[in-house]
Design a protein around this motif. Structure first.
Motif, PDB file in Angstrom:
ATOM      1  N   ARG A   1       0.831  -1.103  -0.039  1.00 33.29           N
ATOM      2  CA  ARG A   1      -0.350  -0.442  -0.017  1.00 33.29           C
ATOM      3  C   ARG A   1       1.122   1.389  -0.676  1.00 33.29           C
ATOM      4  O   ARG A   1       0.237   2.321  -0.905  1.00 33.29           O
ATOM      5  N   ARG A   2       2.117   1.048   1.018  1.00 33.21           N
ATOM      6  CA  ARG A   2       3.148   2.716   0.904  1.00 33.21           C
ATOM      7  C   ARG A   2       3.015   2.723  -0.995  1.00 33.21           C
ATOM      8  O   ARG A   2       3.538   4.094  -1.193  1.00 33.21           O
ATOM      9  N   ILE A   3       3.483   1.368  -1.180  1.00 32.78           N
ATOM     10  CA  ILE A   3       4.418   1.690  -3.052  1.00 32.78           C
ATOM     11  C   ILE A   3       2.937   2.360  -3.817  1.00 32.78           C
ATOM     12  O   ILE A   3       3.272   3.493  -4.074  1.00 32.78           O
ATOM     13  N   LYS A   4       1.931   1.956  -3.445  1.00 29.70           N
ATOM     14  CA  LYS A   4       1.037   2.755  -4.510  1.00 29.70           C
ATOM     15  C   LYS A   4       0.679   4.263  -4.368  1.00 29.70           C
ATOM     16  O   LYS A   4       1.116   4.514  -4.819  1.00 29.70           O
ATOM     17  N   THR A   5       1.073   4.423  -2.550  1.00 25.31           N
ATOM     18  CA  THR A   5       0.536   5.937  -2.557  1.00 25.31           C
ATOM     19  C   THR A   5       1.550   6.569  -2.527  1.00 25.31           C
ATOM     20  O   THR A   5       1.574   7.659  -3.398  1.00 25.31           O
ATOM     21  N   ALA A   6       3.066   5.753  -2.557  1.00 22.49           N
ATOM     22  CA  ALA A   6       3.838   6.556  -3.534  1.00 22.49           C
ATOM     23  C   ALA A   6       4.306   7.246  -4.571  1.00 22.49           C
ATOM     24  O   ALA A   6       5.090   7.693  -5.170  1.00 22.49           O
TER      25      ALA A   6
ATOM     26  N   ARG B   1       4.040  10.815  -9.419  1.00 26.85           N
ATOM     27  CA  ARG B   1       3.218  11.392 -10.575  1.00 26.85           C
ATOM     28  C   ARG B   1       2.676  12.488 -10.531  1.00 26.85           C
ATOM     29  O   ARG B   1       2.641  13.154 -11.499  1.00 26.85           O
ATOM     30  N   LYS B   2       1.643  12.988  -9.329  1.00 23.34           N
ATOM     31  CA  LYS B   2       1.644  15.172  -9.062  1.00 23.34           C
ATOM     32  C   LYS B   2       2.621  15.210  -8.941  1.00 23.34           C
ATOM     33  O   LYS B   2       2.776  16.819  -9.460  1.00 23.34           O
ATOM     34  N   ILE B   3       3.985  15.250  -8.332  1.00 20.70           N
ATOM     35  CA  ILE B   3       4.955  15.518  -8.499  1.00 20.70           C
ATOM     36  C   ILE B   3       5.783  16.089  -9.966  1.00 20.70           C
ATOM     37  O   ILE B   3       5.709  17.293  -9.296  1.00 20.70           O
TER      38      ILE B   3
ATOM     39  N   GLN C   1       9.915  20.109  -4.589  1.00 20.79           N
ATOM     40  CA  GLN C   1       9.786  19.010  -5.104  1.00 20.79           C
ATOM     41  C   GLN C   1      10.808  18.019  -5.473  1.00 20.79           C
ATOM     42  O   GLN C   1      10.852  17.012  -5.650  1.00 20.79           O
ATOM     43  N   LEU C   2      11.714  18.511  -6.350  1.00 19.21           N
ATOM     44  CA  LEU C   2      12.938  18.197  -6.665  1.00 19.21           C
ATOM     45  C   LEU C   2      13.217  17.328  -4.950  1.00 19.21           C
ATOM     46  O   LEU C   2      14.151  15.793  -5.914  1.00 19.21           O
TER      47      LEU C   2
ATOM     48  N   LYS D   1      10.597  14.078  -4.602  1.00 20.81           N
ATOM     49  CA  LYS D   1      10.823  13.571  -5.447  1.00 20.81           C
ATOM     50  C   LYS D   1      11.988  11.945  -5.305  1.00 20.81           C
ATOM     51  O   LYS D   1      12.479  10.919  -5.328  1.00 20.81           O
ATOM     52  N   ALA D   2      13.781  12.416  -5.302  1.00 17.74           N
ATOM     53  CA  ALA D   2      14.689  11.894  -4.726  1.00 17.74           C
ATOM     54  C   ALA D   2      14.374  10.943  -3.834  1.00 17.74           C
ATOM     55  O   ALA D   2      14.343   9.416  -3.604  1.00 17.74           O
ATOM     56  N   GLN D   3      13.827  11.939  -2.587  1.00 17.06           N
ATOM     57  CA  GLN D   3      13.259  10.805  -2.045  1.00 17.06           C
ATOM     58  C   GLN D   3      12.066   9.889  -1.682  1.00 17.06           C
ATOM     59  O   GLN D   3      13.094   8.916  -1.175  1.00 17.06           O
ATOM     60  N   LEU D   4      11.672   9.842  -2.563  1.00 15.54           N
ATOM     61  CA  LEU D   4      10.205   9.256  -2.505  1.00 15.54           C
ATOM     62  C   LEU D   4      10.886   7.715  -3.562  1.00 15.54           C
ATOM     63  O   LEU D   4      10.301   6.613  -3.638  1.00 15.54           O
ATOM     64  N   GLU D   5      11.280   8.057  -5.015  1.00  9.67           N
ATOM     65  CA  GLU D   5      12.525   7.257  -5.381  1.00  9.67           C
ATOM     66  C   GLU D   5      13.266   6.287  -4.674  1.00  9.67           C
ATOM     67  O   GLU D   5      13.124   4.929  -5.050  1.00  9.67           O
ATOM     68  N   ASN D   6      13.762   6.789  -3.811  1.00  7.50           N
ATOM     69  CA  ASN D   6      14.353   6.126  -2.626  1.00  7.50           C
ATOM     70  C   ASN D   6      14.120   5.365  -1.916  1.00  7.50           C
ATOM     71  O   ASN D   6      14.432   4.173  -2.104  1.00  7.50           O
ATOM     72  N   GLN D   7      12.654   5.591  -1.408  1.00 10.31           N
ATOM     73  CA  GLN D   7      12.013   4.996  -0.880  1.00 10.31           C
ATOM     74  C   GLN D   7      11.611   3.398  -1.605  1.00 10.31           C
ATOM     75  O   GLN D   7      11.184   2.289  -1.330  1.00 10.31           O
ATOM     76  N   LEU D   8      10.624   3.845  -3.405  1.00  5.76           N
ATOM     77  CA  LEU D   8      10.124   3.279  -3.824  1.00  5.76           C
ATOM     78  C   LEU D   8      11.166   1.848  -3.958  1.00  5.76           C
ATOM     79  O   LEU D   8      11.248   0.654  -3.658  1.00  5.76           O
ATOM     80  N   GLU D   9      12.810   2.389  -4.687  1.00 10.68           N
ATOM     81  CA  GLU D   9      13.658   0.792  -4.682  1.00 10.68           C
ATOM     82  C   GLU D   9      13.748   0.191  -2.893  1.00 10.68           C
ATOM     83  O   GLU D   9      13.631  -1.308  -3.885  1.00 10.68           O
TER      84      GLU D   9
END
Length: 539
Positions: free
Chosen positions: A189-194, A199-201, A236-237, A240-248
């Motif tokens: 669920r956290r992946i879907k939210t991220a 996408r919004k960012i 926002q940038l 975005k970088a933080q979310l990409e690291n979290q998603l990985e």
């Protein structure tokens, strides 16, 4: 120089300020950033700012307010995110420290509760024997003081016990959320939210147009959003970088769970129309009527279908298997990370303390009642002289707070009590639950028609003005033939030359009884130095 710094490891903190310089009074206000003081760090900062994008609005508002107050202020913002694995490791370390601190706090409060409880018990020893407070007597002052100290110790014990149990509960709760967030279902669920936030960012960074349609579906206004600029774009940038690291990190954890067979990632690729899905804590099992992008529509039993998110599905039974038999795929729960052993601290019996306090409030009478209870040593001697056997019937007139009655019950006999004071009756009922009958009467106004007769009468009547002789003489009618009366009386009955005393001594002699002197300080613990004797009268 005041410096407001932000980085992901420490969060947002204020440096260069000292107590009393007025900085905190300014920036604690919501309109000036809403900063808080952290006692553990002895610093001012923003709550929940670790490993998050800097709250530039709050930081800039604080800097502006301080400059207007003629402080020199610099702002340093580093929004470089940390690796997700390092973030979780540091968080686990902080949680361990917090649990240790809460356990220490619980033990500290439990120790104070136990000490206060013991102090209350020690002070209450003077009341444990049932001696009431005599209003107007010289012992009243000391008794009132001890009563107040005992009540205070009780209140302290109860308050400290409440703090101890609260801290222990919070210590046991530490880490529960983190352990739950690591489960595959929550991770999915956290992946879907991220992904949705990403996408919004990206939409905000690229700029976009939004068309507004009329009732016919034709556009009547186009809203143009330019690409993000300035501080907002930087935020926002960084996010975005933080979310990409979290998603990985999260995707790797979820892939490991899928590979281990502890989780199935449902989607429109492995859920079909006609499948039976289980959801809502395994309470629901319905057939799929439509497969959507992020949900499935299932039969509801009504004219409309229910929608179930893929992440809420627990099991799927698929009848479309090419091998023939139906195939059931289940989201087996992953093994939970071992929780910390439950931490507990001793609990104070709060209800017992409250009952003791209530008992004390009922143990107050006027000095004219002469309510000097029988000390344990005197009661023990009376029981020996009374020779009470199991199943005998015993009467205690003017029972007071029940010292004699309690000894009779311990001897296995059946005891009836007569007491006129309502407060004493409540104390007696709580201290001697084995007392079979409790009469709220003046003993001198009772007779055998009301009470009957008994194998033994054991009593400690009021002494002054010959009342002890009147009570004992009246009590003889309640003794069965072959029974015995044992009473504590004033020593005057053994030597006074007044007619009533002389006649009483003759009565004792005629019945083969005896008058036994007690030590001069026998009733000292009850607040009186009056000399006493024990009178035994066979019947």
């Amino acid at each position: 120089m005041i410096t407001i710094k932000h980085n992901h490891e420490d969060g947002t903190l204020v440096y260069g300020t000292v107590k009393g310089d007025g900085v905190y009074d300014i920036i604690r206000k919501w309109e000036n950033g809403g900063f808080k003081f952290f006692p553990s760090l002895r610093m001012i900062g923003l709550r929940n700012s670790r490993d998050r994008i800097a709250d530039r609005w709050a930081i800039n508002a604080a800097a502006k307010a301080l400059r207007e107050a003629e402080f020199e202020v610099t702002v340093e913002i580093d929004d470089e995110h940390r690796d997700r694995a390092q973030v979780l490791e540091d968080k686990a370390d902080r949680l361990d420290d917090r649990r240790d601190a809460l356990e220490s706090r619980a033990e500290r409060h439990a120790g104070k509760a136990a000490a206060a409880h013991e102090r209350a018990n020690q002070i209450g020893e003077r009341f444990a024997g049932g001696q009431p407070i005599l209003v107007g007597h010289h012992s009243e002052r000391g008794a009132r003081r001890d009563q107040a100290r005992m009540h205070q110790a009780m209140r302290t014990s109860i308050a400290e016990d409440k703090e101890a149990q609260s801290a222990a509960g919070r210590a046991n709760a530490v880490g529960n959320q983190m352990r739950r967030s690591a489960t595959p279902a929550v991770t999915a669920r956290r992946i879907k939210t991220a992904e949705s936030e990403l996408r919004k960012i990206q939409k905000s960074l690229d700029g976009y147009k939004r068309r507004h349609l009329d009732h016919k579906g034709k556009p009547y206004y186009t809203e143009i959003h330019e690409p993000a600029k300035g501080d907002y774009r930087e935020m926002q940038l960084s996010r975005k970088a933080q979310l990409e690291n979290q998603l990985e990190y999260d995707r790797a954890q979820l892939a490991a769970a899928v590979e281990a067979g502890t989780f199935v990632e449902w989607s429109k690729h492995n859920v079909h129309v006609g499948d039976l899905v289980t959801y809502w804590m395994r309470d629901r099992r319905r057939r799929v009527v439509k497969v959507n992008t992020v949900t499935v529509s299932v039969e509801s039993g009504y004219s409309w279908p229910d929608k179930v998110k893929f992440t809420d599905i627990l099991a799927v039974e698929c009848p479309h298997s090419e091998d023939g038999p139906a195939v059931t795929a289940t989201n087996r729960p992953a093994k939970k990370a071992p929780a910390e052993p439950k931490f507990e601290v001793p609990t104070i019996d709060v209800e017992k303390l409250k009952a003791a306090a209530q008992t004390l409030s009922n143990m107050t009478v006027g000095a004219d009642r002469e309510a000097f209870v029988s000390p344990p040593a005197v009661v023990e001697q009376m029981m020996e002289l009374a020779d009470i056997q199991r199943s005998m019937t015993v009467l205690e007139p003017s029972a007071g707070t029940g010292n004699i009655a309690a000894a009779v019950v311990d001897a296995g006999a059946i005891v009836d009590c007569v007491e006129i004071d309502n407060g004493f009756m409540e104390v007696l009922a709580s201290r001697v639950p084995g007392a079979s009958l409790l009469y709220r009467h003046d003993f001198l106004e009772t007779d055998t028609a009301q009470l009957g007769t008994y194998d033994r009468v054991v009593m400690n009547p009021p002494f002054s003005e010959g009342r002890d002789i009147a009570h004992v003489t009246h009590a003889l009618q309640f003794v069965k033939p072959g029974g015995r009366l044992v009473a504590v009386m004033g020593a005057g009955v053994s030597f006074h030359k007044v007619k009533v005393a002389v006649e009483f001594r003759q009565l004792v002699e005629d019945r083969g009884g005896e008058i036994i002197p007690l030590p001069e300080d026998a009733f000292k613990t009850s607040g009186t130095t009056v000399r006493t004797v024990i009178v035994v009268i066979p019947c």
